[in-house]
Design a protein around this motif. Structure first.
Motif, PDB file in Angstrom:
ATOM      1  N   MET A 125      32.026 -14.663 -11.293  1.00  0.00           N
ATOM      2  CA  MET A 125      31.713 -15.519 -12.333  1.00  0.00           C
ATOM      3  C   MET A 125      33.123 -16.010 -12.627  1.00  0.00           C
ATOM      4  O   MET A 125      33.310 -17.165 -13.203  1.00  0.00           O
ATOM      5  CB  MET A 125      30.797 -15.053 -13.224  1.00  0.00           C
ATOM      6  N   ARG A 126      34.005 -15.181 -12.785  1.00  0.00           N
ATOM      7  CA  ARG A 126      35.422 -15.394 -13.264  1.00  0.00           C
ATOM      8  C   ARG A 126      36.061 -16.455 -12.497  1.00  0.00           C
ATOM      9  O   ARG A 126      36.709 -17.406 -13.061  1.00  0.00           O
ATOM     10  CB  ARG A 126      36.191 -14.125 -13.407  1.00  0.00           C
ATOM     11  N   GLY A 127      35.732 -16.298 -10.882  1.00  0.00           N
ATOM     12  CA  GLY A 127      36.572 -17.200 -10.244  1.00  0.00           C
ATOM     13  C   GLY A 127      36.101 -18.578 -10.585  1.00  0.00           C
ATOM     14  O   GLY A 127      36.611 -19.598 -10.245  1.00  0.00           O
ATOM     15  N   GLU A 128      34.654 -18.795 -10.843  1.00  0.00           N
ATOM     16  CA  GLU A 128      33.914 -19.966 -10.975  1.00  0.00           C
ATOM     17  C   GLU A 128      34.599 -20.645 -12.221  1.00  0.00           C
ATOM     18  O   GLU A 128      34.823 -21.938 -12.286  1.00  0.00           O
ATOM     19  CB  GLU A 128      32.777 -20.013 -11.165  1.00  0.00           C
ATOM     20  N   ARG A 129      34.976 -19.922 -13.402  1.00  0.00           N
ATOM     21  CA  ARG A 129      35.335 -20.154 -14.575  1.00  0.00           C
ATOM     22  C   ARG A 129      36.874 -20.797 -14.489  1.00  0.00           C
ATOM     23  O   ARG A 129      37.286 -21.719 -14.884  1.00  0.00           O
ATOM     24  CB  ARG A 129      35.420 -19.132 -15.658  1.00  0.00           C
ATOM     25  N   THR A 130      37.664 -20.274 -13.708  1.00  0.00           N
ATOM     26  CA  THR A 130      39.044 -20.462 -13.286  1.00  0.00           C
ATOM     27  C   THR A 130      38.948 -21.727 -12.485  1.00  0.00           C
ATOM     28  O   THR A 130      39.757 -22.812 -13.047  1.00  0.00           O
ATOM     29  CB  THR A 130      39.484 -19.159 -12.231  1.00  0.00           C
TER      30      THR A 130
ATOM     31  N   SER B  42      34.626 -37.931  -8.726  1.00  0.00           N
ATOM     32  CA  SER B  42      34.854 -36.864  -7.836  1.00  0.00           C
ATOM     33  C   SER B  42      35.084 -35.552  -8.586  1.00  0.00           C
ATOM     34  O   SER B  42      34.641 -34.393  -8.439  1.00  0.00           O
ATOM     35  CB  SER B  42      35.971 -37.050  -6.813  1.00  0.00           C
ATOM     36  N   ARG B  43      36.213 -35.772  -9.380  1.00  0.00           N
ATOM     37  CA  ARG B  43      36.566 -34.531 -10.607  1.00  0.00           C
ATOM     38  C   ARG B  43      35.478 -34.208 -11.297  1.00  0.00           C
ATOM     39  O   ARG B  43      35.271 -32.805 -11.463  1.00  0.00           O
ATOM     40  CB  ARG B  43      37.745 -35.130 -11.299  1.00  0.00           C
TER      41      ARG B  43
ATOM     42  N   ALA C  10      29.813 -29.058 -10.762  1.00  0.00           N
ATOM     43  CA  ALA C  10      29.342 -28.147  -9.836  1.00  0.00           C
ATOM     44  C   ALA C  10      29.695 -26.547 -10.204  1.00  0.00           C
ATOM     45  O   ALA C  10      28.976 -25.578  -9.708  1.00  0.00           O
ATOM     46  CB  ALA C  10      29.614 -28.310  -8.303  1.00  0.00           C
ATOM     47  N   GLY C  11      31.074 -26.457 -10.674  1.00  0.00           N
ATOM     48  CA  GLY C  11      31.614 -25.207 -10.897  1.00  0.00           C
ATOM     49  C   GLY C  11      31.113 -24.696 -12.253  1.00  0.00           C
ATOM     50  O   GLY C  11      31.361 -23.646 -12.728  1.00  0.00           O
ATOM     51  N   TYR C  12      30.457 -25.746 -13.266  1.00  0.00           N
ATOM     52  CA  TYR C  12      29.942 -25.126 -14.443  1.00  0.00           C
ATOM     53  C   TYR C  12      28.831 -24.253 -14.327  1.00  0.00           C
ATOM     54  O   TYR C  12      27.819 -24.391 -13.887  1.00  0.00           O
ATOM     55  CB  TYR C  12      29.593 -26.550 -15.331  1.00  0.00           C
ATOM     56  N   PRO C  13      29.039 -22.926 -14.616  1.00  0.00           N
ATOM     57  CA  PRO C  13      28.057 -21.654 -14.634  1.00  0.00           C
ATOM     58  C   PRO C  13      26.718 -21.961 -15.180  1.00  0.00           C
ATOM     59  O   PRO C  13      25.786 -21.255 -14.990  1.00  0.00           O
ATOM     60  CB  PRO C  13      28.859 -20.726 -14.876  1.00  0.00           C
ATOM     61  N   VAL C  14      26.603 -22.696 -16.454  1.00  0.00           N
ATOM     62  CA  VAL C  14      25.518 -22.625 -17.176  1.00  0.00           C
ATOM     63  C   VAL C  14      24.599 -23.911 -16.839  1.00  0.00           C
ATOM     64  O   VAL C  14      24.957 -24.762 -16.327  1.00  0.00           O
ATOM     65  CB  VAL C  14      25.775 -23.178 -18.713  1.00  0.00           C
ATOM     66  N   GLU C  15      23.234 -23.394 -16.649  1.00  0.00           N
ATOM     67  CA  GLU C  15      22.160 -24.277 -16.299  1.00  0.00           C
ATOM     68  C   GLU C  15      22.074 -25.387 -17.494  1.00  0.00           C
ATOM     69  O   GLU C  15      21.825 -25.090 -18.435  1.00  0.00           O
ATOM     70  CB  GLU C  15      20.798 -23.611 -16.051  1.00  0.00           C
ATOM     71  N   LEU C  16      21.935 -26.640 -16.783  1.00  0.00           N
ATOM     72  CA  LEU C  16      21.702 -27.708 -17.579  1.00  0.00           C
ATOM     73  C   LEU C  16      20.445 -28.351 -17.200  1.00  0.00           C
ATOM     74  O   LEU C  16      20.009 -28.667 -16.037  1.00  0.00           O
ATOM     75  CB  LEU C  16      22.734 -28.879 -17.371  1.00  0.00           C
ATOM     76  N   PRO C  17      19.473 -28.688 -18.269  1.00  0.00           N
ATOM     77  CA  PRO C  17      18.281 -29.081 -17.888  1.00  0.00           C
ATOM     78  C   PRO C  17      18.298 -30.593 -17.105  1.00  0.00           C
ATOM     79  O   PRO C  17      17.352 -30.856 -16.532  1.00  0.00           O
ATOM     80  CB  PRO C  17      17.419 -29.370 -19.374  1.00  0.00           C
TER      81      PRO C  17
ATOM     82  N   SER D 231      27.008 -32.567 -25.022  1.00  0.00           N
ATOM     83  CA  SER D 231      28.416 -32.125 -25.604  1.00  0.00           C
ATOM     84  C   SER D 231      28.943 -31.282 -25.242  1.00  0.00           C
ATOM     85  O   SER D 231      29.171 -30.175 -25.952  1.00  0.00           O
ATOM     86  CB  SER D 231      28.355 -32.226 -26.897  1.00  0.00           C
ATOM     87  N   ILE D 232      29.258 -30.869 -23.724  1.00  0.00           N
ATOM     88  CA  ILE D 232      29.724 -29.582 -22.955  1.00  0.00           C
ATOM     89  C   ILE D 232      31.129 -29.850 -23.209  1.00  0.00           C
ATOM     90  O   ILE D 232      31.686 -30.852 -22.754  1.00  0.00           O
ATOM     91  CB  ILE D 232      29.062 -29.590 -21.981  1.00  0.00           C
ATOM     92  N   SER D 233      32.090 -28.952 -24.018  1.00  0.00           N
ATOM     93  CA  SER D 233      33.242 -29.069 -24.157  1.00  0.00           C
ATOM     94  C   SER D 233      34.201 -28.744 -22.903  1.00  0.00           C
ATOM     95  O   SER D 233      35.113 -29.571 -22.504  1.00  0.00           O
ATOM     96  CB  SER D 233      33.862 -28.246 -25.303  1.00  0.00           C
ATOM     97  N   ALA D 234      33.422 -27.978 -22.094  1.00  0.00           N
ATOM     98  CA  ALA D 234      34.082 -27.773 -20.816  1.00  0.00           C
ATOM     99  C   ALA D 234      34.124 -28.957 -19.689  1.00  0.00           C
ATOM    100  O   ALA D 234      35.038 -28.916 -18.905  1.00  0.00           O
ATOM    101  CB  ALA D 234      33.410 -26.519 -20.101  1.00  0.00           C
ATOM    102  N   LEU D 235      33.329 -29.840 -20.109  1.00  0.00           N
ATOM    103  CA  LEU D 235      33.244 -31.019 -19.020  1.00  0.00           C
ATOM    104  C   LEU D 235      33.838 -32.420 -19.764  1.00  0.00           C
ATOM    105  O   LEU D 235      33.637 -33.401 -19.288  1.00  0.00           O
ATOM    106  CB  LEU D 235      31.891 -31.131 -18.663  1.00  0.00           C
ATOM    107  N   ALA D 236      34.192 -32.199 -20.937  1.00  0.00           N
ATOM    108  CA  ALA D 236      34.776 -33.308 -21.862  1.00  0.00           C
ATOM    109  C   ALA D 236      35.917 -34.019 -21.268  1.00  0.00           C
ATOM    110  O   ALA D 236      35.745 -35.189 -21.189  1.00  0.00           O
ATOM    111  CB  ALA D 236      35.073 -32.738 -23.233  1.00  0.00           C
TER     112      ALA D 236
END
Length: 112
Positions: free
Chosen positions: A1-6, A34-35, A41-48, A87-92
């Motif tokens: 999981m840590r590798g995905e976050r990185t 693409s980015r 794809a790398g975001y680990p949380v399930e999105l509905p 509003s997912i800040s990680a994908l903002a």
């Protein structure tokens, strides 16, 4: 999981190349899409509504690749992507790149 976050953090920090001419705009859109696809794809949380976002990102990529760049259709797909992601800040940042790239196909912002 840590590798995905990185991985998605690294994707999040990249900046889009500037689109200097009309010929560069489709390439800029495809690169931004693409980015965002990689970040999603790398975001680990399930999105509905992840599937909807992925479908609309694919649609944006197809439009850019085919040269069928109707600003209204581009904005519609962008709206669906934004709605599906919330509003997912990680994908903002990657989402902002797509928004900027779609904006390249519109005229100047409307004045109120």
């Amino acid at each position: 999981m840590r590798g995905e976050r990185t991985e998605w953090m690294a994707v999040r920090q990249r900046q889009p190349p500037p689109a200097e001419s009309a010929a560069d705009r489709p390439a800029a859109l495809r690169a931004a899409v693409s980015r965002l696809r990689r970040a999603l794809a790398g975001y680990p949380v399930e999105l509905p509504d992840r599937e909807i976002a992925e479908e609309q990102l694919a649609a944006l990529d197809i439009m850019a690749a085919s040269g069928e760049l109707d600003p209204a259709r581009l904005r519609h797909s962008l709206l669906l992507v934004v709605s599906a992601m919330g509003s997912i800040s990680a994908l903002a940042d990657p989402l902002a790149e797509v928004r900027t790239a779609v904006g390249l196909f519109s005229g100047p912002p409307h004045q109120r």
